[in-house]
Scaffold this motif. Structure first.
Motif, PDB file in Angstrom:
ATOM      1  N   SER A   1       0.829  -1.201   0.000  1.00 17.85           N
ATOM      2  CA  SER A   1       0.000   0.000   0.000  1.00 17.85           C
ATOM      3  C   SER A   1       0.869   1.258   0.000  1.00 17.85           C
ATOM      4  O   SER A   1       1.892   1.314   0.677  1.00 17.85           O
ATOM      5  N   SER A   2       0.440   2.269  -0.727  1.00 17.68           N
ATOM      6  CA  SER A   2       1.146   3.548  -0.732  1.00 17.68           C
ATOM      7  C   SER A   2       0.641   4.480   0.369  1.00 17.68           C
ATOM      8  O   SER A   2       1.108   5.600   0.491  1.00 17.68           O
ATOM      9  N   SER A   3      -0.317   4.020   1.165  1.00 18.63           N
ATOM     10  CA  SER A   3      -0.826   4.796   2.301  1.00 18.63           C
ATOM     11  C   SER A   3      -0.345   4.154   3.600  1.00 18.63           C
ATOM     12  O   SER A   3      -0.206   2.932   3.677  1.00 18.63           O
ATOM     13  N   TYR A   4      -0.119   4.969   4.614  1.00 20.69           N
ATOM     14  CA  TYR A   4       0.318   4.439   5.905  1.00 20.69           C
ATOM     15  C   TYR A   4      -0.782   3.609   6.559  1.00 20.69           C
ATOM     16  O   TYR A   4      -1.960   3.974   6.519  1.00 20.69           O
ATOM     17  N   SER A   5      -0.377   2.475   7.152  1.00 19.46           N
ATOM     18  CA  SER A   5      -1.280   1.644   7.932  1.00 19.46           C
ATOM     19  C   SER A   5      -0.475   0.961   9.026  1.00 19.46           C
ATOM     20  O   SER A   5       0.751   0.830   8.927  1.00 19.46           O
TER      21      SER A   5
ATOM     22  N   ARG B   1       4.426   2.246   5.035  1.00 14.96           N
ATOM     23  CA  ARG B   1       3.922   2.695   3.733  1.00 14.96           C
ATOM     24  C   ARG B   1       4.920   2.223   2.699  1.00 14.96           C
ATOM     25  O   ARG B   1       6.117   2.424   2.835  1.00 14.96           O
TER      26      ARG B   1
ATOM     27  N   ASN C   1       3.316  12.628   2.176  1.00 14.09           N
ATOM     28  CA  ASN C   1       2.896  11.405   2.851  1.00 14.09           C
ATOM     29  C   ASN C   1       4.023  10.386   3.012  1.00 14.09           C
ATOM     30  O   ASN C   1       3.880   9.408   3.717  1.00 14.09           O
TER      31      ASN C   1
END
Length: 164
Positions: free
Chosen positions: A39-43, A134, A97
């Motif tokens: 994923s390119s979004s933080y989790s 990320r 981000n």
């Protein structure tokens, strides 16, 4: 005849303010199964690695440390340390981000990512520390090799309450 020899005795509540550095309590989380991200979004890396600690004094510091067994093929991943929903130990620019606390990457890598950050939460409320990741390219794996190969590892995070 019994003898007890010590250099010092530190109270359960830690050393007095100004004495500094006594460990008051330790909390640890451990994960030995795998996780992955592309994923390119933080989790959150894994809630199994979250550590909740309740400081005994608002002047205490929390040393958040750990190790993550990481593997990836052509993967580049940025990690953020968190106190609750607050980023800690991150770049001061935070203009995109991708900024984080630390980053690892490379081709066909297997590594232990070690980190430590001394935080000042200024609270006596239960506080949860966690790690987010990320991915920039490829897939990154936690606790296993990138090719599902022969080695699987384990990861842990630890919070130490340190008297001020």
């Amino acid at each position: 005849m019994s003898q007890l020899k010590v250099n010092s005795i530190i109270p359960v509540s830690g050393v007095p303010t100004g004495g500094g550095g006594g460990i008051i309590q330790i909390k640890q989380s451990f994960k030995n199964d795998s996780a992955s991200t592309n994923s390119s979004s933080y989790s959150n890396v894994s809630s199994d690695l979250d550590v909740t600690i309740t400081p005994t004094s608002s002047s205490s510091k929390i040393l958040f440390s750990g190790y993550l067994y990481i593997a990836g093929s052509g993967a580049e991943t940025t990690f953020r340390l968190k106190r609750g929903s607050t980023d800690i130990g991150v770049s001061s620019t935070l203009d995109d981000n991708a900024d984080g606390s630390f980053c690892i990457g490379g081709s066909s890598l297997y590594r232990m990512a070690n980190f430590a950050f001394l935080d000042s939460p200024a609270t006596t409320s239960a506080t949860t520390y966690s790690i987010e990741w990320r991915n920039h390219a490829g897939t990154m794996y936690l606790n296993r090799t990138w090719d599902s190969g022969w080695f699987h590892g384990a990861s842990a995070t630890t919070c130490y309450e340190v008297s001020a």
